[in-house]
Design an enzyme around this catalytic site. Structure first.
Site, PDB file in Angstrom:
ATOM      1  N   GLU A   1       0.818  -1.212   0.000  1.00 39.75           N
ATOM      2  CA  GLU A   1       0.000   0.000   0.000  1.00 39.75           C
ATOM      3  C   GLU A   1       0.856   1.268   0.000  1.00 39.75           C
ATOM      4  O   GLU A   1       0.452   2.304  -0.544  1.00 39.75           O
ATOM      5  CB  GLU A   1      -0.952   0.010   1.196  1.00 39.75           C
ATOM      6  CG  GLU A   1      -2.118  -0.985   1.095  1.00 39.75           C
ATOM      7  CD  GLU A   1      -1.773  -2.381   1.578  1.00 39.75           C
ATOM      8  OE1 GLU A   1      -0.573  -2.662   1.844  1.00 39.75           O
ATOM      9  OE2 GLU A   1      -2.698  -3.207   1.700  1.00 39.75           O
TER      10      GLU A   1
ATOM     11  N   PHE B   1     -11.708  -7.878  14.082  1.00 38.76           N
ATOM     12  CA  PHE B   1     -10.617  -8.299  13.206  1.00 38.76           C
ATOM     13  C   PHE B   1     -10.258  -7.170  12.229  1.00 38.76           C
ATOM     14  O   PHE B   1     -11.133  -6.613  11.576  1.00 38.76           O
ATOM     15  CB  PHE B   1     -11.016  -9.559  12.430  1.00 38.76           C
ATOM     16  CG  PHE B   1      -9.964  -9.995  11.441  1.00 38.76           C
ATOM     17  CD1 PHE B   1      -8.705 -10.397  11.876  1.00 38.76           C
ATOM     18  CD2 PHE B   1     -10.224  -9.982  10.079  1.00 38.76           C
ATOM     19  CE1 PHE B   1      -7.732 -10.793  10.977  1.00 38.76           C
ATOM     20  CE2 PHE B   1      -9.246 -10.374   9.164  1.00 38.76           C
ATOM     21  CZ  PHE B   1      -8.001 -10.776   9.616  1.00 38.76           C
ATOM     22  N   GLN B   2      -8.999  -6.836  12.167  1.00 41.33           N
ATOM     23  CA  GLN B   2      -8.475  -5.769  11.293  1.00 41.33           C
ATOM     24  C   GLN B   2      -9.120  -4.417  11.555  1.00 41.33           C
ATOM     25  O   GLN B   2      -9.242  -3.602  10.652  1.00 41.33           O
ATOM     26  CB  GLN B   2      -8.595  -6.164   9.816  1.00 41.33           C
ATOM     27  CG  GLN B   2      -7.684  -7.341   9.486  1.00 41.33           C
ATOM     28  CD  GLN B   2      -7.525  -7.582   7.993  1.00 41.33           C
ATOM     29  OE1 GLN B   2      -8.420  -7.313   7.210  1.00 41.33           O
ATOM     30  NE2 GLN B   2      -6.365  -8.098   7.607  1.00 41.33           N
TER      31      GLN B   2
ATOM     32  N   LYS C   1     -17.809  -1.049   6.403  1.00 43.70           N
ATOM     33  CA  LYS C   1     -18.252  -2.039   5.434  1.00 43.70           C
ATOM     34  C   LYS C   1     -19.763  -1.997   5.223  1.00 43.70           C
ATOM     35  O   LYS C   1     -20.243  -2.099   4.098  1.00 43.70           O
ATOM     36  CB  LYS C   1     -17.816  -3.438   5.883  1.00 43.70           C
ATOM     37  CG  LYS C   1     -17.879  -4.443   4.758  1.00 43.70           C
ATOM     38  CD  LYS C   1     -17.139  -5.710   5.096  1.00 43.70           C
ATOM     39  CE  LYS C   1     -17.260  -6.707   3.952  1.00 43.70           C
ATOM     40  NZ  LYS C   1     -16.604  -7.979   4.268  1.00 43.70           N
TER      41      LYS C   1
ATOM     42  N   MET D   1      23.893   9.366   2.270  1.00 41.67           N
ATOM     43  CA  MET D   1      23.721  10.646   2.949  1.00 41.67           C
ATOM     44  C   MET D   1      24.028  10.517   4.439  1.00 41.67           C
ATOM     45  O   MET D   1      24.627  11.411   5.039  1.00 41.67           O
ATOM     46  CB  MET D   1      22.301  11.168   2.739  1.00 41.67           C
ATOM     47  CG  MET D   1      22.092  12.584   3.220  1.00 41.67           C
ATOM     48  SD  MET D   1      23.278  13.739   2.503  1.00 41.67           S
ATOM     49  CE  MET D   1      22.320  14.388   1.128  1.00 41.67           C
TER      50      MET D   1
END
Ligand SMILES: Cc1ncc(C[n+]2csc(CCOP(=O)(O)OP(=O)(O)O)c2C)c(N)n1
Ligand SMILES: [Mg+2]
Lengths: 560, 186
Positions: A49, A111-112, A161, A472
């Protein structure tokens, strides 16, 4: 007509002009993915993502339109976070849509379930938690409006949802009702007049051109103003390209790795005209001694940026293009010959130290390679970078004459940005040549997106500047930690094999004489390519203003 | 120095969190924050008292950042405006019957009320400015305060005068304030 929440979301984003979405599906956004099939949306399935977020960001920066990225709830959303913060720091208009567990489960550690609006509150311009289908149309309209207007920025919509599947009457909201959101365009007349007075008195004026010039599409107004008043133009890292580098008034980049003569000019100026920039610490050096003789005019759309780091004499809050257009007829013509001559003297002096004067010793130096790519592409490619030494060298040596071709993570300095941003930029204009310049370290952070490029046929040319170091950080350890190298030696995979395993044609370049041919080879291939350049390992980026030092206290490249 | 701001915000879930989060994020210290409804059901009103060590410069930063929140409709600084400010405190004092009269006497002086009496304690309710409440608390302390709660300050300007709005461009604001600020900058 009744539609599901998911359908309404697509209906609205399509009407707002969204054509391409970068995302990743999961349990909590499956209805959105299902409904998507019925709409004219090209979905790019990313490998992580974060990659999707940077792609939407790169797409937005290159196209000037709003980018869109999606993820599922929980880990899908948290994977977006770095990309959201990156867009926030650089004011890039991206709309993020995440799935959320059903409204009745919120707060129960389902969940999630993750508190995504909570996590992203400080790194979005605004965000929404949508629990009902009948909220979606308005929220999507508002989100896109907020993302692209005023000072642009990322907006996140977290959709439960149940709201995705519920049916409701769909009425497209023709207007957006945002009583607390009214970006201003014009600055008041008397403030403009005060600015004109300062401009009249100035002997050594300088324009600081920031990202706001690009965001406001004020490039032409800037040119008119600069030419009319003969004021030299210095650019921030993100402002590069807004004013043509080849123009005689162009001073190039300012700040920590800016040009010597540019920083000298700022420190010696008597008037600073800050256009759409925010006096970041990377461009000011220590504030105690910053531009001590200069009056300051600040044209800025976000009032909270006024007086934030540097207090100014005349703030002009408004849209840069509008304010400049109002200001240009009010100012007189000047020539500032003395001042330009003085700056040119500083420039000639500094140029003698330039690495570009080095004779060919057969070794590979990143600045030379960037100049080679610049030559081969006629300076016209879209160039993205990762973060580190190669980023600064690309900023210094890929001299841009045109806007919106320079995509780099400035405010956040996000490693892993380069490749996905390049893929996103390619979607903005598939006829454009796109190069991603990456370090060996940063490339590995999002290298998995190579397959995304293959799957999409994205014509991006990756140049990995492999110095076998987190360069760097190594440079800072060399300069400021007595060369005690700690955790900067990086073992990398065989980049050529890695690319080939992804189905990407790749080459390794270790000698000077192979360079031009390799660049030509990459350009001749339609689709993604990778070139790994084995560059000098312990080169340093110069000039450098050490953190906390005055802007004119630059470390310069030792004479050779 | 403490500054008092009035913010009108959209009456939506999560707005208080946005405001509180902003103060944390920008490193400002909230002394008190009171939220409630207004005459308009779509609008809530916050009174925020904030410590501003850099005076008006900080006040400008706070206002400008509050405006940046999409749900914030209006912000005024009423610190130097003639205004009515009130705080309400409930103070529980551990006293038996023998000392109730003393509490009663104090309450009368401060125009406070005794709103509950139990066998071993009383609850005093006092409304007023910060100073007045602080004054009463000092006098009650020796008697044994066991519990106290305060609503935080609410404020309203007097007459038709509004507070100061420093953020240019918003509701027709001018820029003089901002330019004067430059002189005071640290
Ligand atoms: C996600 C992230 N982690 C850490 C850093 C700190 N950082 C800045 S530059 C740099 C080194 C980058 O190395 P490389 O990608 O090889 O580029 P080079 O500097 O060598 O050109 C690091 C670790 C960062 N900017 N971003
Ligand atoms: Mg490296």
């Amino acid at each position: 007509m009744k539609k599901t929440g998911a359908e309404i979301m697509w209906e609205c984003v399509v009407r707002e002009g969204v054509e391409v979405v970068f995302g990743y599906p999961g349990g909590a956004n499956m209805p959105i993915y299902d409904a998507m099939l019925s709409y004219p949306i090209h979905h790019v399935l990313v490998r992580h993502e974060q990659g999707g977020a940077h792609m939407a960001d790169g797409y937005a920066r290159a196209s000037g339109k709003v980018g869109m990225a999606m993820g599922t709830s929980g880990p899908g959303a948290t994977n977006l976070v770095t990309g959201i913060a990156t867009a926030m720091m650089d004011s890039v208009p991206v709309v993020f849509v995440t799935g959320q567990v059903a409204a009745h489960l919120i707060g129960g550690d389902a969940f999630q379930e993750v508190d995504v609006t909570g996590i992203t509150l400080p790194i979005t311009k605004h965000n929404y938690l949508v629990t009902r289908a009948d909220e979606i149309a308005e929220v999507v309209r508002e989100a896109l409006t907020i993302a692209r207007s005023g000072r642009p920025g990322p907006v996140l919509i977290d959709i439960c949802k149940n709201a995705q599947v519920e049916q409701t009457e769909f009425i497209y909201p023709e207007t957006v009702k945002l009583p607390g959101y009214q970006p201003v365009d014009h600055a008041p007349k008397d403030s403009l007049e005060r600015a004109v007075k300062l401009i009249e008195k100035a002997q050594r004026p300088i324009i600081l051109c920031g990202h706001g010039v690009l965001m406001s599409k004020a490039e032409e107004a800037l040119m008119q103003f600069a030419v009319k008043t003969q004021t030299p133009v210095a650019s921030t890292l993100l402002g590069l390209g807004a004013f043509p580098a080849s123009h005689e008034l162009s001073l190039g980049m300012m700040g920590m790795h800016g040009e010597v003569h540019t920083n000298m000019a700022i420190q010696n100026s008597d008037l600073i005209l800050a256009f759409g920039m925010r006096f970041d610490d990377r461009v000011t050096g220590t504030l105690k001694t910053y531009a001590p003789h200069a009056k300051k005019i600040h044209i800025e759309i976000d009032p909270s940026e006024v007086h934030k780091n540097v207090s100014v004499d005349v703030p002009l809050v408004g849209d840069l293009k509008t304010v400049l257009s109002d200001l240009i007829p009010m100012v007189d013509e000047y020539d500032h010959e003395e001042w330009k001559k003085q700056i040119n003297e500083w420039k000639s002096e500094a140029d003698t130290r330039s690495i570009m004067n080095w004779e060919d010793d057969g070794k590979l130096y990143v600045p030379h390679l960037i100049a080679d790519i610049w030559k081969a592409t006629g300076g016209g490619a879209i160039v993205t970078t990762d973060v580190g030494q190669h980023q600064m060298w690309t900023a210094q040596y890929y001299q841009l004459d045109k806007p919106n071709r320079w995509l780099t993570s400035g405010g956040a300095g996000t490693m892993g940005f380069g490749l996905p941003a390049a893929i996103g930029a390619w979607f903005a204009d598939k006829t454009q040549e796109v190069w991603a310049v990456a370090g060996d370290g940063g490339f590995q952070m999002t290298a998995a997106e190579l397959t995304t490029a293959v799957q999409e046929g994205a014509n991006v040319k990756v140049a990995i500047m492999n110095n076998s170091f987190l360069g760097m950080v190594r440079q800072w350890q060399e300069f400021f930690f007595e060369k005690r190298y700690s955790a900067v030696n990086m073992l990398s995979p065989d980049f050529v094999k890695l690319a080939e395993a992804h189905g990407v044609p790749a080459r390794r370049v270790t000698k000077r004489e192979e360079v031009d041919e390799a660049i030509a080879w990459a350009r001749s291939i339609q689709g993604p390519t990778v070139i790994e350049f084995r560059v000098e390992q312990e080169e340093a980026v110069y000039p450098m203003v050490p953190a906390g030092a005055a802007l004119d206290q630059m470390l310069q490249r030792p004479a050779r | 120095m403490n500054y008092t701001f009035i913010a009108l915000v959209e009456n939506r879930p999560g707005v208080l969190n946005r405001v509180a989060s902003l103060f944390r994020r920008r490193n400002f210290n909230i002394e008190s924050l009171a939220v409630g409804r207004t005459e308009d059901p779509e609008v809530s009103r916050m009174t925020v008292v904030v410590d501003c060590p850099n005076g008006d410069m900080d006040a400008h930063k706070i206002e400008a950042n509050l405006y940046k929140l999409v749900n914030v409709i209006d912000v005024q600084d009423v610190t130097r405006q003639p205004s009515v400010t009130r705080d309400l405190a409930l103070i529980k004092i551990k006293v038996g019957p023998e000392k109730r009269a003393e509490v009663n006497g104090l309450a009368e002086i401060f125009r406070a009320h005794i709103v509950d009496v139990a066998a071993d304690s009383v609850i005093v309710e006092i409304t007023g400015t910060e100073d007045k409440i602080e004054g009463m608390i000092e006098l009650l302390r020796p008697l044994g305060i066991v519990e106290m709660v305060r609503t935080g300050q609410v404020a309203m300007t007097r007459g038709v005068n509004d507070g100061v709005r420093r953020v240019p461009g918003v509701t027709g604001n001018r820029y003089e304030d901002l330019e004067e600020l430059a002189e005071m900058a640290p």
